[in-house]
Scaffold this motif. Structure first.
Motif, PDB file in Angstrom:
ATOM      1  N   VAL A   1     -39.410  42.329 -26.442  1.00  0.00           N
ATOM      2  CA  VAL A   1     -38.224  43.001 -25.824  1.00  0.00           C
ATOM      3  C   VAL A   1     -37.181  42.047 -26.248  1.00  0.00           C
ATOM      4  N   SER A   2     -35.853  42.601 -26.430  1.00  0.00           N
ATOM      5  CA  SER A   2     -34.717  41.874 -26.550  1.00  0.00           C
ATOM      6  C   SER A   2     -33.743  42.533 -25.691  1.00  0.00           C
ATOM      7  N   PHE A   3     -32.524  41.571 -25.260  1.00  0.00           N
ATOM      8  CA  PHE A   3     -31.607  42.084 -24.413  1.00  0.00           C
ATOM      9  C   PHE A   3     -30.445  41.269 -24.269  1.00  0.00           C
ATOM     10  N   GLU A   4     -29.124  41.519 -23.696  1.00  0.00           N
ATOM     11  CA  GLU A   4     -28.190  40.603 -23.376  1.00  0.00           C
ATOM     12  C   GLU A   4     -28.667  40.553 -21.801  1.00  0.00           C
ATOM     13  N   TYR A   5     -28.122  39.413 -21.428  1.00  0.00           N
ATOM     14  CA  TYR A   5     -28.387  39.315 -19.863  1.00  0.00           C
ATOM     15  C   TYR A   5     -27.230  38.182 -19.435  1.00  0.00           C
ATOM     16  N   ILE A   6     -26.860  38.953 -18.050  1.00  0.00           N
ATOM     17  CA  ILE A   6     -25.597  38.192 -17.537  1.00  0.00           C
ATOM     18  C   ILE A   6     -26.387  37.566 -16.188  1.00  0.00           C
ATOM     19  N   SER A   7     -26.361  35.954 -16.357  1.00  0.00           N
ATOM     20  CA  SER A   7     -26.898  35.292 -15.377  1.00  0.00           C
ATOM     21  C   SER A   7     -26.285  35.186 -14.042  1.00  0.00           C
ATOM     22  N   MET A   8     -26.683  34.563 -13.036  1.00  0.00           N
ATOM     23  CA  MET A   8     -25.770  34.099 -11.768  1.00  0.00           C
ATOM     24  C   MET A   8     -24.719  33.596 -12.022  1.00  0.00           C
ATOM     25  N   LYS A   9     -24.642  32.835 -13.187  1.00  0.00           N
ATOM     26  CA  LYS A   9     -23.678  32.028 -13.753  1.00  0.00           C
ATOM     27  C   LYS A   9     -22.331  32.745 -14.429  1.00  0.00           C
ATOM     28  N   ASN A  10     -22.646  34.232 -14.358  1.00  0.00           N
ATOM     29  CA  ASN A  10     -21.809  35.144 -15.179  1.00  0.00           C
ATOM     30  C   ASN A  10     -21.811  34.623 -16.835  1.00  0.00           C
ATOM     31  N   GLU A  11     -22.812  34.361 -17.114  1.00  0.00           N
ATOM     32  CA  GLU A  11     -22.974  33.861 -18.550  1.00  0.00           C
ATOM     33  C   GLU A  11     -23.777  34.973 -19.276  1.00  0.00           C
ATOM     34  N   ARG A  12     -23.373  35.429 -20.328  1.00  0.00           N
ATOM     35  CA  ARG A  12     -24.050  36.482 -21.202  1.00  0.00           C
ATOM     36  C   ARG A  12     -24.705  36.103 -22.263  1.00  0.00           C
ATOM     37  N   VAL A  13     -25.918  35.832 -22.284  1.00  0.00           N
ATOM     38  CA  VAL A  13     -26.959  35.266 -23.075  1.00  0.00           C
ATOM     39  C   VAL A  13     -28.067  36.262 -23.461  1.00  0.00           C
ATOM     40  N   HIS A  14     -28.368  36.024 -24.918  1.00  0.00           N
ATOM     41  CA  HIS A  14     -29.290  37.071 -25.650  1.00  0.00           C
ATOM     42  C   HIS A  14     -30.626  36.419 -25.232  1.00  0.00           C
ATOM     43  N   ARG A  15     -31.347  37.339 -24.967  1.00  0.00           N
ATOM     44  CA  ARG A  15     -32.927  36.819 -24.689  1.00  0.00           C
ATOM     45  C   ARG A  15     -33.903  37.725 -25.586  1.00  0.00           C
TER      46      ARG A  15
ATOM     47  N   TYR B   1     -42.094  35.964 -20.482  1.00  0.00           N
ATOM     48  CA  TYR B   1     -42.169  34.840 -21.160  1.00  0.00           C
ATOM     49  C   TYR B   1     -40.923  34.844 -21.674  1.00  0.00           C
ATOM     50  N   CYS B   2     -39.785  33.782 -21.528  1.00  0.00           N
ATOM     51  CA  CYS B   2     -38.446  33.943 -22.264  1.00  0.00           C
ATOM     52  C   CYS B   2     -38.617  32.963 -23.444  1.00  0.00           C
ATOM     53  N   ARG B   3     -38.329  33.330 -24.573  1.00  0.00           N
ATOM     54  CA  ARG B   3     -38.576  32.404 -25.900  1.00  0.00           C
ATOM     55  C   ARG B   3     -37.454  31.264 -26.019  1.00  0.00           C
ATOM     56  N   LEU B   4     -36.147  31.927 -25.264  1.00  0.00           N
ATOM     57  CA  LEU B   4     -35.180  30.947 -25.156  1.00  0.00           C
ATOM     58  C   LEU B   4     -35.270  29.897 -24.280  1.00  0.00           C
ATOM     59  N   ARG B   5     -35.701  30.043 -22.954  1.00  0.00           N
ATOM     60  CA  ARG B   5     -36.127  29.023 -22.230  1.00  0.00           C
ATOM     61  C   ARG B   5     -37.244  28.365 -22.300  1.00  0.00           C
ATOM     62  N   ARG B   6     -38.295  29.094 -23.036  1.00  0.00           N
ATOM     63  CA  ARG B   6     -39.754  28.626 -23.315  1.00  0.00           C
ATOM     64  C   ARG B   6     -40.479  28.446 -21.902  1.00  0.00           C
ATOM     65  N   ASP B   7     -40.190  29.431 -21.136  1.00  0.00           N
ATOM     66  CA  ASP B   7     -40.902  29.479 -19.603  1.00  0.00           C
ATOM     67  C   ASP B   7     -40.750  30.722 -19.167  1.00  0.00           C
ATOM     68  N   TYR B   8     -41.686  31.216 -18.150  1.00  0.00           N
ATOM     69  CA  TYR B   8     -41.430  32.358 -17.483  1.00  0.00           C
ATOM     70  C   TYR B   8     -40.314  32.613 -16.603  1.00  0.00           C
TER      71      TYR B   8
ATOM     72  N   LEU C   1     -30.911  46.852 -24.135  1.00  0.00           N
ATOM     73  CA  LEU C   1     -32.398  46.632 -24.142  1.00  0.00           C
ATOM     74  C   LEU C   1     -32.920  47.223 -25.448  1.00  0.00           C
ATOM     75  N   ALA C   2     -33.910  46.771 -25.951  1.00  0.00           N
ATOM     76  CA  ALA C   2     -34.413  47.143 -27.315  1.00  0.00           C
ATOM     77  C   ALA C   2     -35.879  46.613 -27.204  1.00  0.00           C
ATOM     78  N   VAL C   3     -36.916  47.491 -27.677  1.00  0.00           N
ATOM     79  CA  VAL C   3     -38.261  47.134 -27.781  1.00  0.00           C
ATOM     80  C   VAL C   3     -38.375  46.848 -29.347  1.00  0.00           C
ATOM     81  N   GLN C   4     -38.914  45.790 -29.591  1.00  0.00           N
ATOM     82  CA  GLN C   4     -39.071  45.238 -31.132  1.00  0.00           C
ATOM     83  C   GLN C   4     -40.307  45.746 -31.548  1.00  0.00           C
ATOM     84  N   ASP C   5     -40.326  45.746 -32.961  1.00  0.00           N
ATOM     85  CA  ASP C   5     -41.758  46.114 -33.584  1.00  0.00           C
ATOM     86  C   ASP C   5     -42.591  44.950 -33.551  1.00  0.00           C
TER      87      ASP C   5
END
Length: 313
Positions: free
Chosen positions: A142-156, A175-182, A193-197
């Motif tokens: 799955v992919s989405f844009e996420y607003i963090s607690m720091k108000n940063e908008r980051v693609h995940r 498991y977040c591929r950007l952070r390489r962690d859960y 939000l989108a579900v990828q193939d």
């Protein structure tokens, strides 16, 4: 499939004294002739189906054959039915509906539930929950844009593991591929939000449920004392129900909160929402911070030339 229909039909018969052929045909979207053949198959399997004639006739199962109601206590059954019904308001889940029908066959008290549970969400959140649940079952990215607690908008890009409902909010654990962690992602901070193939093949473990209390690992040395007027008691209890509370003779309520850090950015917006119905007793630095924030807001809204979201100095 025929087998699934037969199993479902057995539980329908167990859950009803008598059910008509037409009702079964409508339920399973088949002809009445198919229902007759299914009934013959169920009887051949050793389940005693009884035919009832007349205007209110149909099929039922011999009472002596039905499941022993001592298998589960009435409290257990009622609670399970309540939970599954609540999930049914969020997810369209035929398996959950079948489980409810099974449990209702041994439900003793039909007078009504003593417990209700509502974990529903806004329509947008419900759609997201269903998308995410499908992605989890099919192991799709799955992919989405996420607003963090720091108000940063980051693609995940996330490999979803499970959905969690806690503190009156839905979260995705994956498991977040950007952070390489859960990570845990709060649904109401997701956009696009989108579900990828693309599927993933990792076998992810579920999150550890047993966690240490915050107070056990942090020195709670920072104390905040707040006094709320009688006009704000209900709202104050909604926010600070776990705090130490004391009521004054004038009806006001004083609450004491303890934290492990003097950082109060999260607390300020809550206190500002009370307007003049809250007084910061201590610490004095929190009172000064609130005053400074209010002064900035006044300058921002009083100056017609202030740009949107401009931070006043």
């Amino acid at each position: 499939m025929k087998l699934e229909r037969l199993i479902s039909m057995i539980y329908m018969l167990l859950n009803n004294e008598v059910i008509s052929t037409s009702a079964l045909a409508d339920k399973y979207q088949v002809s009445q002739r198919t229902i007759y053949r299914d009934i013959d198959t169920i009887c051949a399997a050793g389940i005693p189906v009884v035919s009832y004639q007349g205007a209110n006739g149909g099929y039922g199962i011999m009472e002596s054959y039905k499941m022993d109601r001592s298998l589960l206590g009435s409290y257990d059954v009622d609670t399970l039915v309540t939970i599954l019904n609540s999930l049914g308001t969020v997810f369209t889940d035929e398996q959950a509906s079948e489980t409810i029908r099974k449990l209702q066959t041994i439900q003793r008290d039909t007078s009504g539930p003593s417990l209700t549970l509502d974990i529903g969400s806004r329509r947008a959140s419900t759609d997201s929950l269903r998308m995410l649940r499908t992605a989890i079952k099919t192991k799709r990215l799955v992919s989405f844009e996420y607003i963090s607690m720091k108000n940063e908008r980051v693609h995940r890009d996330v490999e979803p593991v499970c959905l969690m409902y806690k503190n009156q909010n839905w979260y995705l654990y994956g498991y977040c591929r950007l952070r390489r962690d859960y990570r845990e992602f709060r649904l109401n901070r997701m956009t696009e939000l989108a579900v990828q193939d693309m599927t993933y093949h990792s076998d992810h473990a579920l999150p550890v449920q047993e966690r240490k209390e915050y107070s056990a690992r942090t020195d709670l040395s920072f104390q905040v004392v707040l006094r709320f007027s009688t006009q704000a008691l209900a709202k104050a209890l909604d926010f600070f129900h776990d705090a130490d509370k004391q009521f004054g003779v004038d009806g006001s309520m004083t609450v004491r909160l303890k934290f492990g850090s003097a950082r109060s950015e999260w607390l300020q917006p809550i206190l500002l929402s009370f307007g003049s119905h809250v007084d910061v007793v201590e610490p004095p630095e929190l009172k000064r911070q609130l005053r400074s924030t209010i002064e900035k807001m006044l300058r921002h809204h009083s100056d017609p030339h202030t740009a949107p979201y401009e931070e006043s100095s």
